[in-house]
Write a protein that holds these residues in place. Structure first.
Motif, PDB file in Angstrom:
ATOM      1  N   ASP B  49      24.285  16.342 -18.764  1.00 19.18           N
ATOM      2  CA  ASP B  49      22.893  16.625 -19.144  1.00 19.18           C
ATOM      3  C   ASP B  49      22.808  17.968 -19.867  1.00 19.18           C
ATOM      4  OD1 ASP B  49      22.035  14.292 -17.773  1.00 19.18           O
ATOM      5  OD2 ASP B  49      21.978  15.373 -15.881  1.00 19.18           O
ATOM      6  N   GLY B  75      13.658   9.766 -18.089  1.00 22.49           N
ATOM      7  CA  GLY B  75      12.646   9.791 -17.033  1.00 22.49           C
ATOM      8  C   GLY B  75      11.731  11.012 -17.128  1.00 22.49           C
ATOM      9  N   PRO B  76      10.998  11.297 -16.027  1.00 25.20           N
ATOM     10  CA  PRO B  76       9.975  12.334 -16.049  1.00 25.20           C
ATOM     11  C   PRO B  76      10.438  13.724 -15.604  1.00 25.20           C
ATOM     12  CG  PRO B  76       9.819  11.108 -14.026  1.00 25.20           C
ATOM     13  CD  PRO B  76      10.963  10.505 -14.795  1.00 25.20           C
ATOM     14  N   THR B  77      11.686  13.883 -15.192  1.00 29.58           N
ATOM     15  CA  THR B  77      12.066  15.170 -14.595  1.00 29.58           C
ATOM     16  C   THR B  77      12.761  16.091 -15.602  1.00 29.58           C
ATOM     17  OG1 THR B  77      14.086  14.191 -13.674  1.00 29.58           O
ATOM     18  CG2 THR B  77      12.150  14.243 -12.249  1.00 29.58           C
ATOM     19  N   HIS B  78      12.954  17.355 -15.173  1.00 33.21           N
ATOM     20  CA  HIS B  78      13.458  18.395 -16.075  1.00 33.21           C
ATOM     21  C   HIS B  78      14.850  18.093 -16.617  1.00 33.21           C
ATOM     22  CE1 HIS B  78      15.277  19.067 -12.218  1.00 33.21           C
ATOM     23  NE2 HIS B  78      16.224  19.712 -12.835  1.00 33.21           N
ATOM     24  N   ASP B  79      15.614  17.260 -15.896  1.00 33.74           N
ATOM     25  CA  ASP B  79      16.967  16.945 -16.364  1.00 33.74           C
ATOM     26  C   ASP B  79      16.978  15.738 -17.312  1.00 33.74           C
ATOM     27  OD1 ASP B  79      16.225  15.359 -14.182  1.00 33.74           O
ATOM     28  OD2 ASP B  79      18.273  15.133 -13.432  1.00 33.74           O
ATOM     29  N   ASP B  80      15.814  15.227 -17.673  1.00 27.49           N
ATOM     30  CA  ASP B  80      15.713  14.099 -18.608  1.00 27.49           C
ATOM     31  C   ASP B  80      15.486  14.638 -20.011  1.00 27.49           C
ATOM     32  OD1 ASP B  80      15.985  11.834 -16.829  1.00 27.49           O
ATOM     33  OD2 ASP B  80      14.089  12.491 -15.941  1.00 27.49           O
ATOM     34  N   ALA B 118       4.100  15.606 -16.078  1.00 26.70           N
ATOM     35  CA  ALA B 118       5.491  15.168 -15.940  1.00 26.70           C
ATOM     36  C   ALA B 118       5.642  13.713 -16.374  1.00 26.70           C
ATOM     37  CB  ALA B 118       5.949  15.335 -14.486  1.00 26.70           C
ATOM     38  N   ARG B 119       4.708  12.883 -15.953  1.00 21.97           N
ATOM     39  CA  ARG B 119       4.789  11.461 -16.319  1.00 21.97           C
ATOM     40  C   ARG B 119       4.565  11.255 -17.818  1.00 21.97           C
ATOM     41  NH1 ARG B 119       1.576   9.610 -10.844  1.00 21.97           N
ATOM     42  NH2 ARG B 119       3.458   9.283  -9.593  1.00 21.97           N
TER      43      ARG B 119
END
Lengths: 252, 252
Positions: B49, B75-80, B118-119
């Motif tokens: 990532d 996805g919705p998180t910081h690592d996406d 986030a979403r």
């Protein structure tokens, strides 16, 4: 002082992986083993049984990382061309390794056909190579500089990794702790980002799942520093508790 | 006339694969699906990532093959960070796709928190992109030119592949037939090599196994031509029979 990080690349060789016929098991196996050695798997390439493609991948990853591992293509049949490709990548000839020949002679002494020409292919190595013991079957793995050639069959590779355990220089192992939530990851995305930002030496990965008709996610905190890891996990649990989420230390 | 071969590359994005925590299932899934579309998976790269590493792999494979697929990181998180990396690779800005936003608004309307920031990350696409329907959860996949961004969670990816079925131009599917032998592959290596040499349009792969305390191997013959495939399989069976080996058409 900046900590030295040791890295590795893996080349998975085989048409059977790229056709979908065989589900690779070596990536996870090699990755887990490397973690314990204090070495980070940093890139994997899966390439077909084509000399030029193997050469290209081997050269890219052996130069890019501290260690290179390959799986597949060291057997006795015509599609086993890894030794030839690695020799070409290094610009050295292929030679028969006397000790590998002796191992195969012994292994095939009481087997139908004995040490045929095809089987003798498994004693071929790039010039200058050492052997990696194979306790599962006759043919050894091969080690040359930072390159390690291993079998494609996972349980044979496992034995070869076992033989290499403790022989490679690594750094501090990457530690990890998991916290699980029966909550869509999108609801906790802000908490994850904030906690990670507050802990520079930690990374948090979020891995959503769908089980028993419910969604949830595991949050994996990684760090080479045990203290930082604990403090980051504590902050994460505090953040989740404060926001009213149930969570499961250790993961779900 | 030389037949046009359609090729694809796959970039698997995610620290969880490289740490060994998660066993990848997308390589085999994408590979099998591509086979049916008449497209050959020609290379896979697994990268962490890290924006620069994703950009590098995306650029190498989108230029090297007819199609590029990625799994993970949407996805919705910081690592996406896949959308950001692909936009950077293409030199285009990231924008919110109105239709993706509408899908997420509807999907989260009755869920706790509604459409949070986030979403809303999951509505971001590289400018110019279309959506790939996701019937399993809210967030769509993304298609832009020859690039297809898909989920990391295998059952969501499966739905996206399903939505793409029949929409990509492919060539003649690669057909295969398997013949199995309870014999070490090294005993039949000469037969395999000779039969393959006599059938220029076929490749034979040899895949050894160890089951129930016995060794054996499956020989997989591959060709895009049904007639050539049949003739090659017949030659292989003749060769095995003449040399006195028992074999199992269809594989073991």
């Amino acid at each position: 002082m900046t900590e030295r990080i040791y890295t590795a690349g893996l080349v998975v060789i085989g048409d059977e992986i790229l056709s979908g016929r065989t589900h690779d098991k070596n990536i996870a196996q090699v990755a887990s083993w490397l973690q314990v050695q204090g070495i980070r798997l940093s890139e994997v390439r899966v390439v077909p049984d084509v000399i030029e493609r193997i050469v290209e991948a081997v050269n890219a990853l052996r130069e890019g990382y501290d260690y290179l591992f390959t799986t597949g293509g060291i057997g006795p049949t015509h599609d086993d061309i890894t030794v030839d490709a690695v020799a070409e990548a290094l610009g050295v000839p292929v030679v028969v390794h006397p000790q590998a020949r002796a191992i195969l002679e012994k292994y095939y002494a009481d087997k139908p056909g004995g040490l045929t020409e095809a089987r003798l292919r498994m004693a071929r190595v790039p010039e200058g190579a050492e052997l990696i013991p194979n306790r599962m079957s006759g043919a050894p793995g091969i080690k040359l500089g930072n390159i390690h050639l291993m079998a494609g069959v996972p349980h044979i590779t496992a034995g070869m990794l076992d033989a290499l355990t403790g022989t490679l220089e690594g750094g501090a192992p990457l530690l990890s702790e998991t916290v699980g939530c029966w909550t869509p990851e999108s609801e906790v995305a802000d908490i994850l980002r904030q906690v990670e930002q507050a802990h520079a030496k930690c990374q948090i990965g979020s891995y959503p799942f769908f089980r028993e008709g419910r969604v949830g996610a595991n949050f994996v905190v990684r760090s080479t520093d045990e203290g930082d890891l604990k403090s980051c996990v504590d902050s994460l649990c505090d953040g989740l508790a404060t926001a009213g989420f149930d969570f499961t230390p250790g993961g779900i």
